[in-house]
Design a protein around this motif. Sequence first.
Motif, PDB file in Angstrom:
ATOM      1  N   LYS A 137       0.798  -1.243   0.054  1.00  0.00           N
ATOM      2  CA  LYS A 137       0.084  -0.036  -0.109  1.00  0.00           C
ATOM      3  C   LYS A 137       0.879   1.431  -0.125  1.00  0.00           C
ATOM      4  CE  LYS A 137      -3.974   2.099   2.182  1.00  0.00           C
ATOM      5  NZ  LYS A 137      -5.101   1.927   3.430  1.00  0.00           N
ATOM      6  N   VAL A 138       1.848   1.249   1.030  1.00  0.00           N
ATOM      7  CA  VAL A 138       2.657   2.382   0.931  1.00  0.00           C
ATOM      8  C   VAL A 138       3.587   2.680  -0.285  1.00  0.00           C
ATOM      9  CG1 VAL A 138       2.862   2.422   3.403  1.00  0.00           C
ATOM     10  CG2 VAL A 138       4.484   1.318   2.225  1.00  0.00           C
ATOM     11  N   ASN A 139       3.942   1.588  -0.995  1.00  0.00           N
ATOM     12  CA  ASN A 139       4.491   1.859  -2.373  1.00  0.00           C
ATOM     13  C   ASN A 139       3.846   2.202  -3.484  1.00  0.00           C
ATOM     14  OD1 ASN A 139       6.920   1.751  -3.539  1.00  0.00           O
ATOM     15  ND2 ASN A 139       7.434  -0.561  -3.305  1.00  0.00           N
ATOM     16  N   VAL A 140       2.565   1.783  -3.465  1.00  0.00           N
ATOM     17  CA  VAL A 140       1.730   2.400  -4.765  1.00  0.00           C
ATOM     18  C   VAL A 140       1.412   3.581  -4.310  1.00  0.00           C
ATOM     19  CG1 VAL A 140      -0.506   1.756  -5.453  1.00  0.00           C
ATOM     20  CG2 VAL A 140       0.809   0.038  -4.974  1.00  0.00           C
ATOM     21  N   ILE A 141       1.033   3.951  -2.961  1.00  0.00           N
ATOM     22  CA  ILE A 141       0.448   5.355  -2.605  1.00  0.00           C
ATOM     23  C   ILE A 141       1.572   6.492  -2.873  1.00  0.00           C
ATOM     24  CG2 ILE A 141       0.029   7.002  -0.946  1.00  0.00           C
ATOM     25  CD1 ILE A 141      -1.599   4.739   0.664  1.00  0.00           C
ATOM     26  N   ASN A 142       2.856   5.972  -2.705  1.00  0.00           N
ATOM     27  CA  ASN A 142       3.946   7.023  -2.998  1.00  0.00           C
ATOM     28  C   ASN A 142       4.218   6.915  -4.613  1.00  0.00           C
ATOM     29  OD1 ASN A 142       6.653   8.213  -1.899  1.00  0.00           O
ATOM     30  ND2 ASN A 142       7.351   6.879  -3.467  1.00  0.00           N
ATOM     31  N   GLY A 143       4.056   6.029  -5.097  1.00  0.00           N
ATOM     32  CA  GLY A 143       3.957   5.918  -6.567  1.00  0.00           C
ATOM     33  C   GLY A 143       3.170   6.907  -7.180  1.00  0.00           C
ATOM     34  N   ILE A 144       2.017   6.895  -6.780  1.00  0.00           N
ATOM     35  CA  ILE A 144       0.941   7.701  -7.503  1.00  0.00           C
ATOM     36  C   ILE A 144       1.399   9.289  -7.028  1.00  0.00           C
ATOM     37  CG2 ILE A 144      -1.495   8.515  -7.433  1.00  0.00           C
ATOM     38  CD1 ILE A 144      -2.077   5.553  -6.806  1.00  0.00           C
TER      39      ILE A 144
END
Length: 263
Positions: free
Chosen positions: A171-178
């Motif tokens: 979740k944290v990786n996807v949110i940061n990527g967005i």
Amino acid sequence: METNTKLVIGVMCGSFTVFQFLFYFISYWFSAKVSSGYNRLSTEKKIEWNSRVVSTCHSLLVGIFGLYLFLFDEASISDPLWGDATLVNVNIATASGYLISDLVIIILNWKVIGDKFFIIHHCAALSAYYFVLRDGVLAYIANFRLLAELSSPFVNQRWFFETLKYAKFSKVNVINGILMTVVFFIVRIAAIPPLYFFIYSVYGTDAFRRLGLVIQCTWISTCFVLDVMNVMWMIKISKGCIKVISLIRQEKAKKSLQNGKLD
């Protein structure tokens, strides 16, 4: 003018010293405290890690301060080409000290973090900042360019997650990527048209002619070089973002099939 010159040189030297200290001392101690995975990294990875910690600190400092100045500094807003903006000069001097510090770090650790694009980026920015600080011109424009630094913390955080082997779909990786993609686009790509429209709007005016050919050419050429690099990086980031979204969809489809459902 003499007082401002002393202030600028003092800030630049102080900035250089602080960022060198952060790289060689503070980051090692701080990173080991906040991340258990740091001590397991190789020496080469620690060098890049510390470099990115310093980059993030610099970006947050000059980016947030630059955003405040962009919105509220009357001296630069009222006269973008010739406004005598002491606070903006302080921010530019801080950024210049960091760029020189980072150039030294990159050169001394070339086999680990050497990158010709960063050398080009830093030298282009420093050549433009030199005229801003020497002649007291284009403070508003220089500060506007500094807003691009607001995207760097997200770019660095992506590298931290990858180095610590966070799951790509966490979740944290996807949110940061967005957030990285959106912020990068806003401060580095969406900012391009307004900048060149402004250049077009002032071209040929008395204020523009007073800049002189050298500053005019340096202003436009460095902006062009930096913007080409930003577009290249945006394309790379976008491809990565699209790839992750595609993989996430594939994973969801597989789970649906495993559950006997097809959305």
